[in-house]
Design a protein around this motif. Structure first.
Motif, mmCIF file in Angstrom:
data_model
loop_
_atom_site.group_PDB
_atom_site.id
_atom_site.type_symbol
_atom_site.label_atom_id
_atom_site.label_comp_id
_atom_site.label_asym_id
_atom_site.label_seq_id
_atom_site.Cartn_x
_atom_site.Cartn_y
_atom_site.Cartn_z
ATOM 1 N N LEU A 156 40.385 50.410 41.927
ATOM 2 C CA LEU A 156 39.252 50.129 41.052
ATOM 3 C C LEU A 156 38.949 51.285 40.109
ATOM 4 O O LEU A 156 38.433 51.072 39.009
ATOM 5 C CB LEU A 156 38.012 49.813 41.889
ATOM 6 N N THR A 157 39.215 52.506 40.526
ATOM 7 C CA THR A 157 38.895 53.660 39.683
ATOM 8 C C THR A 157 40.078 54.122 38.837
ATOM 9 O O THR A 157 39.934 55.047 38.048
ATOM 10 C CB THR A 157 38.402 54.837 40.543
ATOM 11 N N ALA A 158 41.245 53.484 38.998
ATOM 12 C CA ALA A 158 42.407 53.860 38.193
ATOM 13 C C ALA A 158 42.228 53.363 36.767
ATOM 14 O O ALA A 158 41.756 52.244 36.542
ATOM 15 C CB ALA A 158 43.676 53.278 38.801
ATOM 16 N N PRO A 159 42.589 54.155 35.778
ATOM 17 C CA PRO A 159 42.423 53.732 34.383
ATOM 18 C C PRO A 159 43.327 52.555 34.037
ATOM 19 O O PRO A 159 44.470 52.482 34.484
ATOM 20 C CB PRO A 159 42.809 54.981 33.591
ATOM 21 N N THR A 160 42.800 51.639 33.245
ATOM 22 C CA THR A 160 43.583 50.491 32.777
ATOM 23 C C THR A 160 42.889 49.858 31.593
ATOM 24 O O THR A 160 41.666 49.985 31.432
ATOM 25 C CB THR A 160 43.751 49.433 33.891
ATOM 26 N N ASP A 161 43.669 49.170 30.764
ATOM 27 C CA ASP A 161 43.113 48.397 29.659
ATOM 28 C C ASP A 161 43.071 46.905 29.979
ATOM 29 O O ASP A 161 42.665 46.102 29.143
ATOM 30 C CB ASP A 161 43.953 48.613 28.388
ATOM 31 N N HIS A 162 43.503 46.536 31.175
ATOM 32 C CA HIS A 162 43.567 45.131 31.570
ATOM 33 C C HIS A 162 42.353 44.768 32.420
ATOM 34 O O HIS A 162 41.959 45.521 33.308
ATOM 35 C CB HIS A 162 44.845 44.857 32.362
ATOM 36 N N VAL A 163 41.796 43.601 32.159
ATOM 37 C CA VAL A 163 40.650 43.106 32.912
ATOM 38 C C VAL A 163 41.156 42.182 34.025
ATOM 39 O O VAL A 163 42.025 41.348 33.808
ATOM 40 C CB VAL A 163 39.678 42.338 31.996
#
Length: 258
Positions: A156-163
């Motif tokens: 949950l805290t890992a960076p991502t641009d995907h929802v």
């Protein structure tokens, strides 16, 4: 090449003219095929059926699990994201190896391709497939449930641009374990509060924060109502239900008020 559709149509009867080693090897390759009609079609059904029926013996199942664990490091997204599906089948059937958990733990928060669907590759669903395996491991007596809850927090805290919004039910299923301590049931939320509670929310809300808020809100509902392992089964209550709800409310309040 084996005609898996014909085998599926024949109630997944095991062909008598091919060694099981060859059959399992072909199924393994099919479950990483870039063609979604192959990867997510008859081979998936046949493998799941054979594992559930015990048609594949225990040593071959363990070898298959090791192969899937190694596949988490594959260069191909479709190979990585379908590996947890196969491991989930094996764990549900009673197979287990500690190395599978280690490999999954390294992969899940580090996976960057979180697309649900690709026009060429078809369904990928890294988060959803991983959430199902997280639940499978989290319910296994040889895996500490707090370990899987902390892994969920890392995802949950890992960076991502995907929802995405498929993680809450996997977490909720882990939280049904009756040997789960209250400290572990709520402690995994601390790093989430620390990670998202410091900065002001920007507009539009970034994807990784949106994922967190959506997951925790749904998890609050599941803590209140219970979680169904499958749609056919009754809802199971979450252990330390009131403590989990209180902790979720505190974390959500901290994040949205920052």
């Amino acid at each position: 090449m084996i005609d898996w559709k014909s085998i599926e149509a024949a109630d997944c009867a095991v062909p008598a003219d091919r060694p099981m080693d060859d059959l399992v090897s072909e199924l393994s390759r099919a479950l990483a095929d870039p063609d979604p009609l192959v990867r997510d079609g008859a081979p998936h059904t046949v493998l799941a059926t054979w594992i559930a029926r015990g048609a594949i013996d225990a040593p071959r199942r363990l070898e298959l699990g090791d192969e899937m664990a190694a596949r988490f490091a594959d260069d191909r997204t479709e190979a990585r994201t379908f590996a947890p599906l196969v491991l989930g089948m094996l764990v549900e059937a009673g197979d287990f190896a500690a190395g599978w958990v280690d490999a999954f733990e390294r992969w899940y928060p580090a996976e960057r391709d979180l697309r649900g669907h690709d026009e060429t590759l078809g369904w990928l669903h890294a988060v959803a497939h991983g959430a199902d395996l997280l639940a499978g491991f989290g319910l296994h007596p040889e895996v500490a449930p707090g370990r899987m809850l902390r892994l969920a927090a890392a995802r949950l805290t890992a960076p991502t641009d995907h929802v995405y919004d498929q993680l809450a039910r996997g977490i909720a299923r882990v939280l049904t374990r009756t040997d789960l301590s209250e400290r572990d049931a709520v402690g995994w939320l601390g790093p989430i509060a620390e990670h998202f509670g410091a900065d002001r929310i920007s507009t539009p809300v970034p994807a990784h924060l949106s994922n967190c808020l959506r997951t925790l809100r749904l998890l609050y509902i599941l803590a209140d109502r219970g979680v169904r392992p499958t749609s056919e089964l009754p809802a199971h209550p979450l252990h330390h239900r009131e403590a989990v709800k209180s902790a979720l409310a505190t974390v959500l309040d901290r994040i949205v008020r920052r």
